[in-house]
Scaffold this motif. Structure first.
Motif, mmCIF file in Angstrom:
data_model
loop_
_atom_site.group_PDB
_atom_site.id
_atom_site.type_symbol
_atom_site.label_atom_id
_atom_site.label_comp_id
_atom_site.label_asym_id
_atom_site.label_seq_id
_atom_site.Cartn_x
_atom_site.Cartn_y
_atom_site.Cartn_z
ATOM 1 N N UNK A 10 1.038 -1.124 0.113
ATOM 2 C CA UNK A 10 0.015 0.000 -0.044
ATOM 3 C C UNK A 10 0.851 1.445 0.069
ATOM 4 N N UNK A 11 2.108 1.310 0.634
ATOM 5 C CA UNK A 11 2.862 2.341 0.887
ATOM 6 C C UNK A 11 3.491 2.658 -0.632
ATOM 7 N N UNK A 12 3.835 1.511 -1.205
ATOM 8 C CA UNK A 12 4.359 1.868 -2.532
ATOM 9 C C UNK A 12 3.422 2.274 -3.505
ATOM 10 N N UNK A 13 2.147 1.792 -3.517
ATOM 11 C CA UNK A 13 1.057 2.325 -4.423
ATOM 12 C C UNK A 13 0.836 3.676 -3.973
ATOM 13 N N UNK B 293 7.367 15.121 -2.965
ATOM 14 C CA UNK B 293 7.419 15.144 -1.570
ATOM 15 C C UNK B 293 6.685 13.890 -1.066
ATOM 16 N N UNK B 294 5.476 13.818 -1.235
ATOM 17 C CA UNK B 294 4.570 12.969 -0.743
ATOM 18 C C UNK B 294 5.036 11.330 -1.512
ATOM 19 N N UNK B 295 5.579 11.515 -2.762
ATOM 20 C CA UNK B 295 5.641 10.327 -3.089
ATOM 21 C C UNK B 295 7.157 9.467 -2.429
ATOM 22 N N UNK C 169 12.130 0.043 -4.709
ATOM 23 C CA UNK C 169 12.012 1.312 -3.872
ATOM 24 C C UNK C 169 13.248 2.201 -4.280
ATOM 25 N N UNK C 170 14.373 1.749 -4.200
ATOM 26 C CA UNK C 170 15.693 2.509 -4.421
ATOM 27 C C UNK C 170 15.518 3.139 -5.883
ATOM 28 N N UNK C 171 15.096 2.013 -6.682
ATOM 29 C CA UNK C 171 14.907 2.566 -8.283
ATOM 30 C C UNK C 171 13.884 3.578 -8.288
ATOM 31 N N UNK C 172 12.743 3.425 -7.747
ATOM 32 C CA UNK C 172 11.800 4.681 -7.880
ATOM 33 C C UNK C 172 12.204 5.672 -7.327
ATOM 34 N N UNK D 175 3.598 10.074 -7.226
ATOM 35 C CA UNK D 175 4.517 10.458 -8.192
ATOM 36 C C UNK D 175 3.991 10.682 -9.492
ATOM 37 N N UNK D 176 2.861 9.992 -9.761
ATOM 38 C CA UNK D 176 2.137 10.262 -10.950
ATOM 39 C C UNK D 176 1.707 11.727 -11.051
ATOM 40 N N UNK D 177 1.095 12.091 -9.781
ATOM 41 C CA UNK D 177 0.653 13.216 -9.570
ATOM 42 C C UNK D 177 1.593 14.535 -9.637
ATOM 43 N N UNK D 178 2.945 14.142 -9.837
ATOM 44 C CA UNK D 178 3.884 15.123 -9.783
ATOM 45 C C UNK D 178 4.240 15.532 -8.324
#
Length: 230
Positions: free
Chosen positions: A80-83, A95-97, A120-123, A89-92
């Motif tokens: 869920x955290x990842x999602x 900070x929250x991403x 996660x490290x890649x993201x 991230x998609x929202x731009x």
């Protein structure tokens, strides 16, 4: 099985993915299974994310998160955290991403889930690139590569990791290192028959040579175009 159908169709046929996602939710509500309902809502959040219906994706994931919190299902909470991270991230909203990716990383480290850690490290690295923090992006990208070595990855994740490293080196103007990592990514994508990914890598490599070796750049571009045409 229905959950796998959602994953199967989400990139191919979003209408079918929606059908199976709603079917899964109906089954969960009929059986009164909170765990199944959390999974169904999580699947629906993925569909809405790919449809770019980000507020709906966020709402579905929030519902799933609330259920998993009550169930104390830490493994599902990490997803869920990842999602959440992906949606923001998609929202731009970097900070929250980043905040949610770090929460996911903390959970993954507790579970010793190396596959999730490297993702996660890649993201985080990709977000760093978006913020023009290329050295930080490179550091996170290298961590993804090293952690992926601890997994039973068939090369799919490492292909993405090396592609990301190539991108980091490209922006840092370290073109030789960029080429090395793009080549590694290409080899992994080729091994897994991911033709469009191979073409993406070739396009990046062509861009590297565009100013230094125009003939080579054109040759690589033609190779990429052939893959797209086939």
């Amino acid at each position: 099985k229905i959950s796998k159908k959602v994953d199967e169709y989400v990139l191919k046929n979003v209408d079918s993915a929606n059908y199976y996602g709603k079917k899964l939710l109906e089954m969960a509500e009929a059986s009164n299974s909170k765990e199944l309902k959390a999974d169904a809502l999580f699947s629906l959040s993925k569909i809405k994310l790919y449809e770019s219906k980000l507020d709906e994706a966020l709402n579905h994931n929030q519902e799933s998160f609330s259920i998993n919190s009550n169930l104390k299902n830490n493994k599902k909470l990490s997803l869920n955290y990842l999602r959440f991270g992906d949606i923001y991230n998609f929202k731009g909203d970097f900070v929250n991403a980043t905040k949610y990716y770090l929460k996911c990383l903390e959970a993954a480290e507790k579970e010793k889930n190396f596959s999730l850690q490297q993702k996660v490290y890649r993201k985080l690295s990709i977000i760093n690139v978006s913020q023009n923090k290329f050295k930080q992006a490179l550091n996170n990208g290298k961590k993804a590569v090293e952690i992926a070595k601890k997994t039973t990855d068939d090369g799919t994740n490492q292909a993405e990791n090396f592609f990301n490293l190539g991108t980091c080196y490209k922006y840092l103007k370290q073109l030789d290192s960029a080429e090395v990592n793009f080549t590694k990514a290409y080899q992994f994508f080729e091994k897994n028959n991911q033709s469009f990914k191979m073409a993406d890598v070739l396009c990046e490599m062509a861009a590297i040579y565009n100013e230094t070796d125009l003939i080579k750049s054109i040759e690589i571009s033609l190779k990429a175009q052939k893959i797209f045409d086939d």
